[in-house]
Design a protein around this motif. Structure first.
Motif, PDB file in Angstrom:
ATOM      1  N   HIS A  53       0.801  -1.224   0.000  1.00 14.54           N
ATOM      2  CA  HIS A  53       0.000   0.000   0.000  1.00 14.54           C
ATOM      3  C   HIS A  53       0.836   1.278   0.000  1.00 14.54           C
ATOM      4  CE1 HIS A  53      -3.504  -2.459   1.893  1.00 14.54           C
ATOM      5  NE2 HIS A  53      -3.389  -2.646   0.599  1.00 14.54           N
ATOM      6  N   VAL A  54       2.115   1.147  -0.326  1.00 11.16           N
ATOM      7  CA  VAL A  54       2.988   2.325  -0.327  1.00 11.16           C
ATOM      8  C   VAL A  54       3.647   2.462  -1.703  1.00 11.16           C
ATOM      9  CG1 VAL A  54       5.058   3.363   0.687  1.00 11.16           C
ATOM     10  CG2 VAL A  54       3.456   2.113   2.153  1.00 11.16           C
ATOM     11  N   ASP A  55       3.492   3.643  -2.317  1.00  4.52           N
ATOM     12  CA  ASP A  55       4.126   3.912  -3.615  1.00  4.52           C
ATOM     13  C   ASP A  55       5.239   4.943  -3.502  1.00  4.52           C
ATOM     14  OD1 ASP A  55       2.325   2.301  -5.279  1.00  4.52           O
ATOM     15  OD2 ASP A  55       0.828   3.731  -4.567  1.00  4.52           O
ATOM     16  N   LEU A  56       5.038   5.889  -2.592  1.00  5.08           N
ATOM     17  CA  LEU A  56       6.057   6.922  -2.349  1.00  5.08           C
ATOM     18  C   LEU A  56       6.235   7.006  -0.840  1.00  5.08           C
ATOM     19  CD1 LEU A  56       3.697   8.368  -4.456  1.00  5.08           C
ATOM     20  CD2 LEU A  56       5.739   9.694  -4.894  1.00  5.08           C
ATOM     21  N   ILE A  57       7.482   7.150  -0.419  1.00  4.79           N
ATOM     22  CA  ILE A  57       7.701   7.175   1.030  1.00  4.79           C
ATOM     23  C   ILE A  57       8.942   7.995   1.376  1.00  4.79           C
ATOM     24  CG2 ILE A  57       8.932   4.943   0.931  1.00  4.79           C
ATOM     25  CD1 ILE A  57       7.754   4.361   3.769  1.00  4.79           C
ATOM     26  N   TYR A  58       8.769   8.846   2.366  1.00  3.47           N
ATOM     27  CA  TYR A  58       9.926   9.510   2.984  1.00  3.47           C
ATOM     28  C   TYR A  58      10.261   8.629   4.181  1.00  3.47           C
ATOM     29  CZ  TYR A  58      12.864  13.017   5.188  1.00  3.47           C
ATOM     30  OH  TYR A  58      13.937  13.669   5.749  1.00  3.47           O
ATOM     31  N   VAL A  59      11.380   7.933   4.081  1.00  7.02           N
ATOM     32  CA  VAL A  59      11.575   6.771   4.955  1.00  7.02           C
ATOM     33  C   VAL A  59      12.889   6.846   5.720  1.00  7.02           C
ATOM     34  CG1 VAL A  59      12.705   5.417   3.121  1.00  7.02           C
ATOM     35  CG2 VAL A  59      11.389   4.230   4.889  1.00  7.02           C
TER      36      VAL A  59
END
Lengths: 247, 163
Positions: A53-59
């Protein structure tokens, strides 16, 4: 099609609104629909990652390792001049002046932030302390970690440096650092999933140029840094190699 | 690598002749002075597959006593202290070459003949299935472990010298 953006839950709570503003800006720049979902804790974020459920992430670096090596995510940018550091802090009146004053069997309070845990476990090694000879308790946030030290339930606490620095003067005078990491090379980054790859170059260009217009600069400053730096695949691979040496 | 000279060191020193795995050798001068590992820092370096330094961070430069320009392009064994047994380094490279991680306590030699202890981890940098180099990360070691290693390395060295 709507893509999902999320942010590592260790960001300061006062930046929630800034991430929504960022998402609005990003959607306009790219002309794609992006839903921002912020998770309360790492466990919820990890479930979302696992479920795709994650396509873009500041991780954070720890989760970046999993996403890049196991899920095919690509790093595109990282905040300029901001690295992840950790602090081990103790009661100011407790007589502990350095890591070597902590003894086997001591109680240490922490959170579920794996980066901070990893960095702090390294910093207690010189005192011959390991996971097997300390009592580590996990708490929902850093304020509770500080409180555990203040009431004497923990002799030390593991903190994300930015979170420690944002604590009140009262807490910071009662709970003081004995060691702060200066690792410099481990940092949060912005990753995109294989599903988002057709927009990869567009988002990279948008982020790297963000500080060059007034509105973009204001938004990025509200996130807590001045601009985005390009994060190449090799930069990311090398950071992951370094993380591997620390676990 | 050039031989060390009396100008490099201050105070009492002992001279040693080191021969490295590649057949090269160097005269080193060592003193008894330990430089403490800086709190909270990591020393990071990277080499090509043959052990030539290609990258080093600021902490590496500070602790080694060399400038970055002096380090880049040099073999990593520029840091080798004569108190370290050869077998320890053979183990590092043999382990890293298999793709496995190597951990250990190492006494390093500085440019000025002083020394510093580290807890080192070495891993291979694998890209597209190929080893393109090695990364070494050093952190502050436990004094208890150092004391154990001092004795162990002395025994290993004595064995190497007698064989």
């Amino acid at each position: 099609m709507t893509y999902n953006l999320t942010v590592s839950p260790d960001f300061p709570p006062e930046r929630i609104a800034s991430w929504f503003v960022f998402n609005t800006w990003l959607q306009k720049k790219l002309g794609v629909n992006i839903h921002l979902e912020l998770y309360d804790d790492f466990e919820s974020q990890h479930q979302a990652m696992e479920a795709g459920h994650v396509d873009l992430i500041y991780v954070n670096p720890y989760d970046a390792t999993t996403l890049v090596r196991e899920k095919g995510f690509e790093a595109i940018a990282a905040p300029q001049g901001v690295s992840d550091e950790a602090v081990i802090a103790v009661a100011s009146d407790g007589g502990i002046k350095c890591v070597e004053d902590l003894k086997p069997g001591c109680h240490i309070a922490s959170t579920d932030d794996k980066d901070v845990h990893m960095m702090c476990m390294i910093m207690i090694e010189p005192a011959d302390l390991t996971a097997s000879n300390i009592n580590l308790s996990e708490h929902p946030n850093y304020v509770i970690v500080a409180k555990k030290i203040m009431i004497g339930e923990a002799q030390a606490g593991f903190f994300y440096k930015q979170a420690y620095e944002k604590m009140s003067k009262v807490i910071k005078s009662a709970v003081v650092p004995i060691v702060t990491s200066q690792i410099s090379v481990i940092k949060h980054m912005f990753l995109v999933s294989p599903r988002f790859s057709e927009h990869k170059e567009a988002i990279k260009a948008a982020l790297l140029d963000m500080h060059n217009d007034e509105k973009g600069r204001h938004i990025v400053e509200e996130l807590g840094f001045d601009s985005w730096d390009e994060q190449t695949q090799e930069d990311t691979e090398f950071m992951i190699d370094l993380m591997d040496t620390l676990v | 690598m050039r031989d060390m000279t009396e100008d490099d060191v201050t105070g009492d020193f002992t001279a040693h002749h080191l021969t490295y795995f590649d057949g090269t050798s160097r005269r080193v001068l060592v003193t008894d002075e330990e430089v403490p590992f800086p709190e909270g820092k990591l020393i990071v370096s990277r080499t090509d597959p043959t052990g030539i330094i290609t990258h080093c961070n600021k902490a590496f430069v500070e602790m080694s006593g060399f400038s970055e320009e002096e380090l880049i392009g040099q073999p990593h064994h520029i840091l080798r202290h004569p108190d370290m047994p050869k077998a320890a380094f053979k183990d590092v490279w043999d382990t890293a070459a298999t793709g496995a991680k190597w951990h250990g306590y190492v006494k390093n030699l500085r440019k000025d003949g002083k020394y510093y202890w580290v807890y080192a981890t070495v891993i291979s940098n694998v890209r597209n299935g190929e080893v393109v180099g090695f990364a070494s990360v050093r952190r502050k070691p436990s004094r208890t472990k150092i004391n154990e290693c001092v004795g162990l390395y002395k025994e290993m060295l004595a064995e190497e010298q007698s064989s």
